[in-house]
Write a protein that holds these residues in place. Sequence first.
Motif, PDB file in Angstrom:
ATOM      1  N   ARG A 264       0.826  -1.207   0.000  1.00  0.00           N
ATOM      2  CA  ARG A 264       0.000   0.000   0.000  1.00  0.00           C
ATOM      3  C   ARG A 264       0.864   1.262   0.000  1.00  0.00           C
ATOM      4  O   ARG A 264       0.535   2.258  -0.655  1.00  0.00           O
ATOM      5  CB  ARG A 264      -0.938  -0.009   1.204  1.00  0.00           C
ATOM      6  N   ILE A 265       1.948   1.215   0.758  1.00  0.00           N
ATOM      7  CA  ILE A 265       2.879   2.354   0.756  1.00  0.00           C
ATOM      8  C   ILE A 265       3.457   2.554  -0.639  1.00  0.00           C
ATOM      9  O   ILE A 265       3.533   3.679  -1.150  1.00  0.00           O
ATOM     10  CB  ILE A 265       3.986   2.124   1.796  1.00  0.00           C
ATOM     11  N   ALA A 266       3.860   1.474  -1.278  1.00  0.00           N
ATOM     12  CA  ALA A 266       4.422   1.567  -2.627  1.00  0.00           C
ATOM     13  C   ALA A 266       3.407   2.144  -3.601  1.00  0.00           C
ATOM     14  O   ALA A 266       3.737   2.987  -4.447  1.00  0.00           O
ATOM     15  CB  ALA A 266       4.885   0.189  -3.096  1.00  0.00           C
ATOM     16  N   ASP A 267       2.154   1.712  -3.491  1.00  0.00           N
ATOM     17  CA  ASP A 267       1.110   2.232  -4.377  1.00  0.00           C
ATOM     18  C   ASP A 267       0.922   3.731  -4.175  1.00  0.00           C
ATOM     19  O   ASP A 267       0.790   4.493  -5.144  1.00  0.00           O
ATOM     20  CB  ASP A 267      -0.215   1.514  -4.106  1.00  0.00           C
ATOM     21  N   ALA A 268       0.904   4.171  -2.912  1.00  0.00           N
ATOM     22  CA  ALA A 268       0.695   5.594  -2.633  1.00  0.00           C
ATOM     23  C   ALA A 268       1.852   6.432  -3.164  1.00  0.00           C
ATOM     24  O   ALA A 268       1.646   7.500  -3.757  1.00  0.00           O
ATOM     25  CB  ALA A 268       0.526   5.799  -1.129  1.00  0.00           C
ATOM     26  N   GLN A 269       3.058   5.975  -2.960  1.00  0.00           N
ATOM     27  CA  GLN A 269       4.208   6.736  -3.437  1.00  0.00           C
ATOM     28  C   GLN A 269       4.280   6.746  -4.957  1.00  0.00           C
ATOM     29  O   GLN A 269       4.594   7.769  -5.576  1.00  0.00           O
ATOM     30  CB  GLN A 269       5.490   6.155  -2.826  1.00  0.00           C
ATOM     31  N   ARG A 270       3.982   5.625  -5.569  1.00  0.00           N
ATOM     32  CA  ARG A 270       4.005   5.570  -7.035  1.00  0.00           C
ATOM     33  C   ARG A 270       2.946   6.505  -7.616  1.00  0.00           C
ATOM     34  O   ARG A 270       3.196   7.214  -8.600  1.00  0.00           O
ATOM     35  CB  ARG A 270       3.773   4.147  -7.516  1.00  0.00           C
ATOM     36  N   ALA A 271       1.769   6.526  -6.995  1.00  0.00           N
ATOM     37  CA  ALA A 271       0.716   7.402  -7.494  1.00  0.00           C
ATOM     38  C   ALA A 271       1.141   8.867  -7.434  1.00  0.00           C
ATOM     39  O   ALA A 271       0.875   9.650  -8.349  1.00  0.00           O
ATOM     40  CB  ALA A 271      -0.562   7.189  -6.689  1.00  0.00           C
ATOM     41  N   ALA A 272       1.813   9.254  -6.339  1.00  0.00           N
ATOM     42  CA  ALA A 272       2.238  10.647  -6.185  1.00  0.00           C
ATOM     43  C   ALA A 272       3.432  10.982  -7.065  1.00  0.00           C
ATOM     44  O   ALA A 272       3.488  12.061  -7.662  1.00  0.00           O
ATOM     45  CB  ALA A 272       2.570  10.925  -4.722  1.00  0.00           C
ATOM     46  N   ARG A 273       4.368  10.066  -7.181  1.00  0.00           N
ATOM     47  CA  ARG A 273       5.631  10.367  -7.852  1.00  0.00           C
ATOM     48  C   ARG A 273       5.588  10.148  -9.363  1.00  0.00           C
ATOM     49  O   ARG A 273       6.288  10.834 -10.112  1.00  0.00           O
ATOM     50  CB  ARG A 273       6.748   9.517  -7.238  1.00  0.00           C
ATOM     51  N   GLU A 274       4.780   9.219  -9.794  1.00  0.00           N
ATOM     52  CA  GLU A 274       4.751   8.897 -11.207  1.00  0.00           C
ATOM     53  C   GLU A 274       3.453   9.314 -11.890  1.00  0.00           C
ATOM     54  O   GLU A 274       3.457   9.684 -13.059  1.00  0.00           O
ATOM     55  CB  GLU A 274       4.987   7.394 -11.398  1.00  0.00           C
ATOM     56  N   ASP A 275       2.342   9.268 -11.159  1.00  0.00           N
ATOM     57  CA  ASP A 275       1.044   9.579 -11.763  1.00  0.00           C
ATOM     58  C   ASP A 275       0.555  10.975 -11.424  1.00  0.00           C
ATOM     59  O   ASP A 275      -0.488  11.399 -11.933  1.00  0.00           O
ATOM     60  CB  ASP A 275      -0.009   8.555 -11.308  1.00  0.00           C
ATOM     61  N   GLY A 276       1.260  11.667 -10.536  1.00  0.00           N
ATOM     62  CA  GLY A 276       0.869  13.030 -10.183  1.00  0.00           C
ATOM     63  C   GLY A 276      -0.330  13.120  -9.262  1.00  0.00           C
ATOM     64  O   GLY A 276      -0.962  14.177  -9.167  1.00  0.00           O
TER      65      GLY A 276
END
Length: 794
Positions: A264-276
């Motif tokens: 879940r942490i990885a998903d949240a960070q990926r959403a912020a860092r890669e998907d904006g």
Amino acid sequence: MSVDTQQTSTEPTDEELRRLDAHWRAANYLAVGQIYLMDNPLLTEPLKPEHVKPRLLGHWGTSPGLNLVHTHLNRVVKARALDALCVWGPGHGGPAVLANSWLEGSYTQTYPDVTRDAAGMARLFRQFSFPGGVPSHVAPETPGSIHEGGELGYALAHAYGAALDNPGLVVACVVGDGEAETGPLAASWHSNKFLDPAFDGAVLPILHLNGYKIANPTVLSRLPEAELDELLRGYGHDPIHVTGDEPLAVHRAMAQAMDTALDRIADAQRAAREDGATERPRWPVIVLRTPKGWTGPAEVDGLPVEGTWRSHQVPLSAVRDNPDHLRQLEAWLRSYRPGELFDAQGRPVADVLAPIPEGDRRLGATPHANGGLLLRELPLPSLDDFAVPVDKPGATVHEPTRVLGDLLQDVMRATAERRDFRLVGPDETASNRLQAVFDASGKAWQAGTLDVDEHLDPHGRVMEILSEHLCQGWLEGYLLTGRHGLFSCYEAFVHIVDSMVNQHIKWLRTSRRLPWRAPIASLNYLLTSHVWRQDHNGFSHQDPGFVDHVLNKSPEVVRVYLPPDANTLLSVADHALRSRDYVNVIVAGKQPCFDWLTMDEAKVHCARGAGIWEWAGTEDGTREPDVVLACAGDVPTQEILAAAQLLRHHLPELAVRVVNVVDLARLLPQEEHPHGMPDAQYNALFTTDKPVIFAYHGYPWLIHRLAYRRAGHRNLHVRGYKEIGTTTTPFDMVVRNDLDRYRLVMDVVDRVPGLAVRAAALRQRMEDTRLRHHAWIREHGTDLPEVADWAWDG
């Protein structure tokens, strides 16, 4: 920006669970051994009373839960190649953290004499909570730690501080259920509204509910699960539960919980860092319920122990004298089957070592827990770029903290890419005149916003929350992991963190004696909105005693500065921000203040710490002064100079020396503080036999305490804050506390030999002016014109 918390969720095999259990049992064995044993570490012979320590100290109850967390953090760190740090909130569970550090080899790496074999195990056991050994709490001596065992309530704030501006770091934080009842910890749950998933790391809270404190049940453990979930969800977390007392089932559940949380942490960070993505994530929290004292004695002397408060510290307390206790201890130790866990030489076997990551990824070896290794010099600008021009003393006025704000704005800009400087404060950045920083960085904020809001920024590095505890905890965690910062606070309310600064000072004092601990950036306080200028707040906002509190602490660590104007504030702040391993307290006003010194003069004066202002006195160099007027602080300095001016006009034949003190520790003897003055220097400055009238910013008895051993102490008369305040005019505050210029002149008349009779008329005029002031402010609501319009005419 890449996401390091890669997803690798796989169900652990039975073989992996067996190895996890072996590691956990080994850690439990080592934890018990540290509390009890001083010999026979591998039980190669039957346990005897002489193998047991004469004094049994330590905390068992929390240790098996901490060992479980450590074991499973090892697994995910190794499997996912994580950079991780763990903050151990139940820091009194030192046996567990030390045990795991020894198992992973980081303890031996730090302390080579504690080898990872039978001899080293014996040293590990004997030294624990033993004279000449190591503390029973997690402490600076513990590899991998940034959190002292005495800091109950601050773990989560420290964890968030460590995660700020550390995008590749996962910070696990074990929160004990007793600790969860403290005010600082309760407020700390709101830290997730300030954590930026794009530029910060992640915090994984692990709420450990083992049911009891020292003698009572814990609140959160007795809540129905649904109510607890509502509470945690209300804080913005999604709970993941692990509950049980059957080891293999708990291992399986814990492994799954860790994987789920990190995914879940990885998903949240990926959403912020890669998907904006800009929506605030709902971060996971693991709720771990295991019995207090799990795997320890179920019953002792006919009373239940495991799962109760009786397991909190030492479950078997009479092992040397009670044969039944001795037999129970041996059975307890052998229940972990140490022969399966350690070879004949006492080295951990392959199954025990299997979950452990390598190198700096080991929790005890992470450089993030030894932040000085990661620290970079702060890019500070030239002070000349921000200095206020001073053609002559007292000709101009500035707001000192506003001037400092311009410098801090430059620091914010210079660290925009590297992101290693933060300004924290309890909703007071603009109030304290530091708002220029908002042109370089907004205020960190991950909650909702409205059109009327100003300076809120999801990526901001100014931290404001109306909790001094959180400001302190965030900044401590930030500094301990290798960054820089400043804490700005109203002077009266910084007392809220008295206990926290105590612990940080103790941490620094201890870590300075550990050669493997690299120096970290100093903890810097800017205390403003101070006692003498609370025109609309009044008595409740008037308390200058934090300085007294800090100066009671370890002299090699604490520094206190009272710059009297804008340029001296710049000089002191520059020094503090460059320093290492100190707690620097700077007290400076935000209201308009006369400019006394040029930048060059300020640098010299601040480096000296205390000195004569020749331009302010009437010494002619041919004889000793008749009186010394000393001052420390901006308002006291103005009152002393006003008094000196009155004396020049009314008693021109009097030889007056004016001494300004910036660094309070200069008043101490050299042998008591590194900044203390030798007696000869102090005597030359203050004399040994002349009256010294000292106007001080805070409580007057502090100056007496600092200088009581000096030869001229009997001649020292200190004026300061006497706990008399209200909502009134600025000058009335000093009059009420007898710090005003007229009272100071009266003190000179009273104490200089021969003046009492000769200057009786002057003394009477001074007293009359004080009475006139009293009547004037009640009629006009403002200070006397000769006070309000006063200027230095030297």
